[in-house]
Scaffold this active site. Structure first.
Site, PDB file in Angstrom:
ATOM      1  N   LYS A 164     -32.951  38.434  53.671  1.00 46.25           N
ATOM      2  CA  LYS A 164     -32.864  39.125  52.878  1.00 46.25           C
ATOM      3  C   LYS A 164     -32.790  37.676  52.177  1.00 46.25           C
ATOM      4  O   LYS A 164     -33.418  37.731  50.644  1.00 46.25           O
ATOM      5  CB  LYS A 164     -31.197  39.305  52.392  1.00 46.25           C
ATOM      6  CG  LYS A 164     -30.710  38.902  50.668  1.00 46.25           C
ATOM      7  CD  LYS A 164     -29.305  39.019  50.911  1.00 46.25           C
ATOM      8  CE  LYS A 164     -28.759  37.315  50.090  1.00 46.25           C
ATOM      9  NZ  LYS A 164     -27.753  36.470  50.360  1.00 46.25           N
ATOM     10  N   CYS A 220     -19.769  48.490  38.755  1.00 44.27           N
ATOM     11  CA  CYS A 220     -19.690  48.960  40.365  1.00 44.27           C
ATOM     12  C   CYS A 220     -19.081  48.241  41.420  1.00 44.27           C
ATOM     13  O   CYS A 220     -19.509  47.150  42.304  1.00 44.27           O
ATOM     14  CB  CYS A 220     -20.961  49.528  40.717  1.00 44.27           C
ATOM     15  SG  CYS A 220     -20.314  50.727  42.248  1.00 44.27           S
ATOM     16  N   CYS A 265     -20.217  53.739  33.596  1.00 45.55           N
ATOM     17  CA  CYS A 265     -20.917  53.519  34.714  1.00 45.55           C
ATOM     18  C   CYS A 265     -21.886  54.710  34.220  1.00 45.55           C
ATOM     19  O   CYS A 265     -21.572  55.696  33.609  1.00 45.55           O
ATOM     20  CB  CYS A 265     -20.650  54.112  36.240  1.00 45.55           C
ATOM     21  SG  CYS A 265     -22.221  54.612  37.275  1.00 45.55           S
ATOM     22  N   CYS A 279     -22.308  59.296  42.025  1.00 39.71           N
ATOM     23  CA  CYS A 279     -21.564  58.061  43.191  1.00 39.71           C
ATOM     24  C   CYS A 279     -20.440  59.181  43.210  1.00 39.71           C
ATOM     25  O   CYS A 279     -19.910  59.808  42.871  1.00 39.71           O
ATOM     26  CB  CYS A 279     -21.647  57.492  42.161  1.00 39.71           C
ATOM     27  SG  CYS A 279     -20.592  55.828  42.784  1.00 39.71           S
ATOM     28  N   CYS A 303     -15.765  52.945  37.004  1.00 44.10           N
ATOM     29  CA  CYS A 303     -16.554  54.433  37.375  1.00 44.10           C
ATOM     30  C   CYS A 303     -16.423  55.095  35.352  1.00 44.10           C
ATOM     31  O   CYS A 303     -17.825  55.034  34.983  1.00 44.10           O
ATOM     32  CB  CYS A 303     -16.095  55.727  37.560  1.00 44.10           C
ATOM     33  SG  CYS A 303     -15.520  54.235  39.289  1.00 44.10           S
TER      34      CYS A 303
END
Length: 252
Positions: free
Chosen positions: A133, A206, A216, A222, A213
């Site tokens: 990463k 999120c 979103c 999802c 939600c």
């Protein structure tokens, strides 16, 4: 497969409106803009190393302390011993271990790379304390090279919620397995967008325990609404997306 790209486009479209901690205290933005090119790249590398398992809001003040305490450069850090550097790093997780790794990495740069951050994923991975990463993040932030997707906890979590990856059950190297699956799913020109959009989205909307939600734009793709409903009923969240969600077809 095109559904995943459409979902990513939606997340990227709301990205400018998100006031995420990564925009102020992320490793990519903490480097001193007035520093010379080599010091700036070194600051990006050190910020990335310190960011592991540390929130950006905690990372920012520590990096700024290093910058204000004699400057954050290879020559300056080599003047510190492990104990004194650990004191300066208080505020990030595992600050003593990171002090040891930062000193080892800085010595490696001085001895093997001419006091420069190498422009190579393999060379970065050979440095103590640097994982995939960090390497891909440094390549993008320091050199503008997109060599892979930098997968942190937010990218890992959201990719699994959206069905882009199937790595929640991985017993080891889960985030790197997520990276591999995402790179198979998305064409290279979208790799940077995956990290850029998902990190901020994970920090602001999120979230891990209580995803918002209602805000979103991709809620229909999802499993997070199921998580929210089960939490309200006192049930544990599901460990991974149902197999039928978001088939992972490579995009053209």
């Amino acid at each position: 497969g095109q559904r995943a790209l459409h979902t990513l486009s939606k997340l990227d479209s709301i990205r400018p409106a998100l006031n995420a901690p990564v925009d102020t205290y992320g490793p990519s933005v903490l480097a001193d803009a007035a520093a010379n090119e080599h010091d700036r790249r070194y600051q990006i590398l050190i910020s990335a190393m310190l960011s592991s398992q540390t929130r950006d809001l905690a990372l920012g003040p520590v990096v700024q302390r290093l910058q204000q305490t004699g400057g954050l450069s290879i020559a300056r850090i080599l003047e510190e011993d492990e104990h004194s550097l650990a004191q300066l790093l208080q505020g990030v997780s595992f600050h003593r271990v990171k002090a040891r790794n930062v000193l080892a990495a800085t010595n490696t740069l001085a001895e093997k790379h001419g006091s420069r951050v190498p422009r190579s994923v393999d060379a970065l991975l050979s440095i103590k304390g640097v994982g995939p990463k960090m390497a891909h993040l440094v390549m993008r932030a320091a050199f503008g090279d997109t060599t892979g997707i930098a997968v942190d906890t937010h990218v890992h979590r959201i990719a699994n919620r959206l069905g882009w990856a199937r790595t929640w059950h991985a017993k080891s190297n889960a985030q790197d397995k997520t990276r591999i699956e995402l790179q198979e799913l998305f064409p290279r020109q979208h790799w940077h967008t995956v990290n850029h959009a998902l990190v901020a989205f994970g920090q602001t909307v999120c979230e891990a325990r209580r995803p918002n939600c209602a805000q979103c734009p991709v809620v229909n793709a999802c499993i997070a609404p199921q998580i929210g409903q089960q939490q309200q009923q006192g049930q544990p969240p599901p460990p991974s997306p149902p197999p039928s969600l978001s088939p992972r077809e490579p995009l053209e």
